[in-house]
Design a protein around this motif. Structure first.
Motif: not given
Length: 437
Positions: A14, A349, A356
């Motif tokens: 992420y 997130y 995500q």
């Protein structure tokens, strides 16, 4: 650019996805050093000593953990900026883990006492406690990181993000007097009479008779301002179907309001401004989104919560379920500053589901209502704060987004001086960042 690590986790991926928008070079995560091609930039995200030229960051445990628990955070100063998650390596902290903590809003998943409006209180936030709320700290960190990598590895890293100015507007109450109906205007007239506000009595009558412009009608003036400065702002309309102490909008069935929204749909991106109760009731949110969908004749993709009332993960999950893909609520409804310490769009997130999502968040750092109601600023105070925040974002080539309301830039005497300050700011920002023709 290669990122060498022992563990590829959703959290690390992420952060890498986020920083990818900063660099023209793709960032590839590898777990074997022999997968790295010759003459490439290598970031060693481990405590291993590599036999190749690289830039090393010793990892904190956060990105290999799962679940949510209180984190021990000790802030310190480095290179003139705040940092935390101190580790070893070529910089003194884990920039990946620290960025994740702030972007994910990790602290908002931990237990807290809500404010009077049921929101996460800014006083709880690390950024407020450590006095970096008014800084896009994540942007600053990665600018510092880039400089350090270039210096150590004798390379050039090309950045690709550019400064962006994005004004946005919340239309909570489209008109002060017009299109409210006989009962609401009679109630307002009686209230003004009892309070001795005789000038407002005559003004209300003049507006309703079409002799004066409604005090909240600033739309034509804003259109001219946007055309002059070549701006494409977002507008968010409150379409609550029931009036409450927090929702005093014009009825979404009103033909003049529908015409106003339709006119804005031709000119600008338009989103929904989900009402107070929508953050708790998905049925309410669905009805309001469907109302705007019918007016627009196309799916509604953008939103911003009324009163900035949302909780993670619940409100964001509802927005996704309702088809929203762009949310503009990432900021505080109680103070100006950077709630996620960043001045760039970023995907939400979902910390509980460790993934995500498709919801892209556009953070704002200034709202007129915060300056007026919460910070008790004068118009000139607000102008100085806007300029300061704008410059902080421009210095790191970020996104400067702010919220204004139509009533602040109209002719209501309660907001005397705010329209002029807004116009001054618009003229000033053009000198700082002339539009491309």
């Amino acid at each position: 650019m290669y990122l060498y690590t022992h563990h590829i986790t959703p959290r690390l991926q992420y952060v890498v996805n986020f920083i990818q928008q900063l660099f023209t070079q793709p960032v590839q995560i590898v777990t074997a050093i022999h997968d790295v091609k010759d003459n490439e930039i290598i970031i060693n995200y481990s405590k291993e000593v590599l036999a190749v030229k690289c830039f090393t960051i010793h990892p904190h445990a956060l990105l290999t953990e799962s679940g949510i628990q209180a984190q021990a955070i000790d802030c310190f100063e480095t290179n003139g900026m705040k940092a935390f998650f101190a580790t070893g390596g070529d910089i003194p902290f884990d920039i990946f883990a620290a960025s994740f903590y702030l972007l994910s809003r990790y602290e908002e998943y931990l237990p807290y006492t809500p404010d009077q409006f049921g929101r996460y209180p800014h006083q709880n936030a690390l950024a407020f406690k450590e006095n970096f709320l008014h800084q896009p700290l994540i942007n600053t960190w990665w600018t510092y990181f880039t400089q350090q990598v270039q210096e150590k590895l004798t390379v050039q890293i090309a950045g690709k993000n550019q400064f962006t100015f994005l004004p946005t507007y919340d239309i909570d109450i489209a008109w002060s007097y017009k299109n409210k109906g006989f009962r609401r205007n009679l109630g307002g007239w009686c209230k003004d009479l009892l309070q001795g506000k005789f000038s407002l009595l005559s003004k209300r009558i003049a507006v309703l008779r079409g002799k004066q412009k409604d005090p909240f009608d600033a739309y034509g003036w804003l259109h001219q301002l946007h055309e002059q400065h070549r701006l494409k702002p977002y507008y968010f309309f409150l379409l609550a179907h029931h009036r409450t102490q927090y929702e005093k909008n014009i009825s979404p069935d009103n033909k003049q309001l529908i015409a106003l929204i339709s006119d804005h749909l031709i000119r600008y991106p338009v989103g929904i401004h989900p009402s107070w109760n929508s953050s708790l009731d998905e049925g309410v949110m669905n009805r309001e989104i469907q109302t705007l969908t019918q007016i627009a004749g196309k799916p509604v993709l953008a939103s911003r919560q009324h009163y900035i009332k949302f909780t993670v993960p619940h409100t964001y999950r509802m927005l996704l379920q309702q088809g929203i893909r762009f949310d503009f609520s990432m900021g505080y409804g109680s103070i100006n500053g950077f709630r996620a310490s960043v001045a760039l769009p970023f995907y939400w997130y979902d910390l509980e589901q460790e993934q995500q999502t498709e919801l892209l968040l556009f953070p704002f750092c200034f709202m007129d209502a915060n300056a007026y109601y919460e910070q008790n600023n004068t118009p000139q105070d607000a102008l100085a704060e806007m300029k300061s925040l704008y410059q902080a974002v421009k210095d790191v080539n970020g996104l400067f987004s702010m919220i204004w309301h139509n009533n602040f830039v109209g002719t209501d005497p309660a907001f005397t001086g705010w329209k002029e300050v807004y116009e001054q700011f618009m003229q000033w920002q053009v000198m700082q960042h002339p539009p491309a023709f």
